[in-house]
Design a protein around this motif. Sequence first.
Motif, PDB file in Angstrom:
ATOM      1  N   ALA A  97      30.953  -3.212  49.730  1.00 12.55           N
ATOM      2  CA  ALA A  97      32.341  -3.637  49.945  1.00 12.55           C
ATOM      3  C   ALA A  97      32.958  -2.962  51.152  1.00 12.55           C
ATOM      4  N   ALA A  98      32.319  -1.944  51.690  1.00 11.37           N
ATOM      5  CA  ALA A  98      32.822  -1.307  52.909  1.00 11.37           C
ATOM      6  C   ALA A  98      32.592  -2.190  54.123  1.00 11.37           C
ATOM      7  N   LEU A  99      31.748  -3.203  53.987  1.00 13.80           N
ATOM      8  CA  LEU A  99      31.432  -4.096  55.102  1.00 13.80           C
ATOM      9  C   LEU A  99      32.380  -5.285  55.129  1.00 13.80           C
ATOM     10  N   PRO A 100      32.670  -5.826  56.317  1.00 14.66           N
ATOM     11  CA  PRO A 100      33.379  -7.105  56.385  1.00 14.66           C
ATOM     12  C   PRO A 100      32.582  -8.165  55.620  1.00 14.66           C
ATOM     13  N   TYR A 157      36.126  -5.147  46.403  1.00 13.46           N
ATOM     14  CA  TYR A 157      36.858  -5.799  47.489  1.00 13.46           C
ATOM     15  C   TYR A 157      38.321  -6.043  47.109  1.00 13.46           C
ATOM     16  N   HIS A 158      38.541  -6.402  45.842  1.00  8.21           N
ATOM     17  CA  HIS A 158      39.895  -6.768  45.413  1.00  8.21           C
ATOM     18  C   HIS A 158      40.154  -6.150  44.041  1.00  8.21           C
ATOM     19  N   ARG A 216      36.466  -2.778  52.612  1.00  7.87           N
ATOM     20  CA  ARG A 216      37.431  -1.914  51.925  1.00  7.87           C
ATOM     21  C   ARG A 216      37.000  -0.451  52.009  1.00  7.87           C
ATOM     22  N   ALA A 217      37.955   0.423  52.230  1.00  7.37           N
ATOM     23  CA  ALA A 217      37.663   1.855  52.205  1.00  7.37           C
ATOM     24  C   ALA A 217      37.403   2.267  50.764  1.00  7.37           C
ATOM     25  N   LEU A 218      36.216   2.801  50.517  1.00  7.93           N
ATOM     26  CA  LEU A 218      35.845   3.166  49.155  1.00  7.93           C
ATOM     27  C   LEU A 218      36.156   4.640  48.917  1.00  7.93           C
ATOM     28  N   PRO A 219      36.514   4.987  47.690  1.00  8.65           N
ATOM     29  CA  PRO A 219      36.797   6.394  47.406  1.00  8.65           C
ATOM     30  C   PRO A 219      35.539   7.240  47.568  1.00  8.65           C
TER      31      PRO A 219
END
Length: 224
Positions: A97-100, A157-158, A216-219
């Motif tokens: 999910a960090a990828l476009p 992502y969401h 998305r920036a992941l924790p």
Amino acid sequence: MSVTTDEDTAATTARPRRRQARGERRIQQLLGAAAEVFCRSGYTAASTNAIAREAGVSPGTLYQYFPNKEAIAIELGERLFHQMRETHGQVLTVEKAALPLDEMLDAALDPMIAFNCQNPAFLALIHSSDVPGKFVEEHDALHASLLTRVEELLAAYHPDLDADQRTRTATMTFALFKAGLELVLSHEGAERQAYITELKASLYRYLAPVIGTEGRALPSRNTP
């Protein structure tokens, strides 16, 4: 009185290992032949004689390793499922999910498509109406696992996506992938690549309005 030397012990140990290696090579040979026959004729029409002929061995040799066609399909299925779980475990992760979105689709779909292109017997067995029940059970378990992984990726992502909507989106995404994969596998060369491109474009157009197109920036895993 005979004396057993270290050299004798080593030789005795080596012989079973060589026999085991030869046996594994023979099993691989028979499974490869079975995959060819299942793809060409389907599971129902396939026979142990046809598999032995494809492998270039006698039926008697085949029966030294497998009692029947069902046992061959189960062993082939177990190995394919193992490879498939490893492939999906590496590509369907929340880290993607960090990828476009377009890059994520490339990273996730390419290995999965490659696996199916290299192992067409997998779908040939799935599409057989009388495939062994154990194969069906393994497939159902894998299918459920994949849907869960897709849902987790969508949630990454969401995070605010409604749970029911997330489940529906994951189910539809997987259905679109399977339908597109059928077209991919039924073509070769440039046409196959064109359908891969179409499959990715279809999934992109479907998912973009739901989860967006940006990564998305992941924790951090180190965050307490």
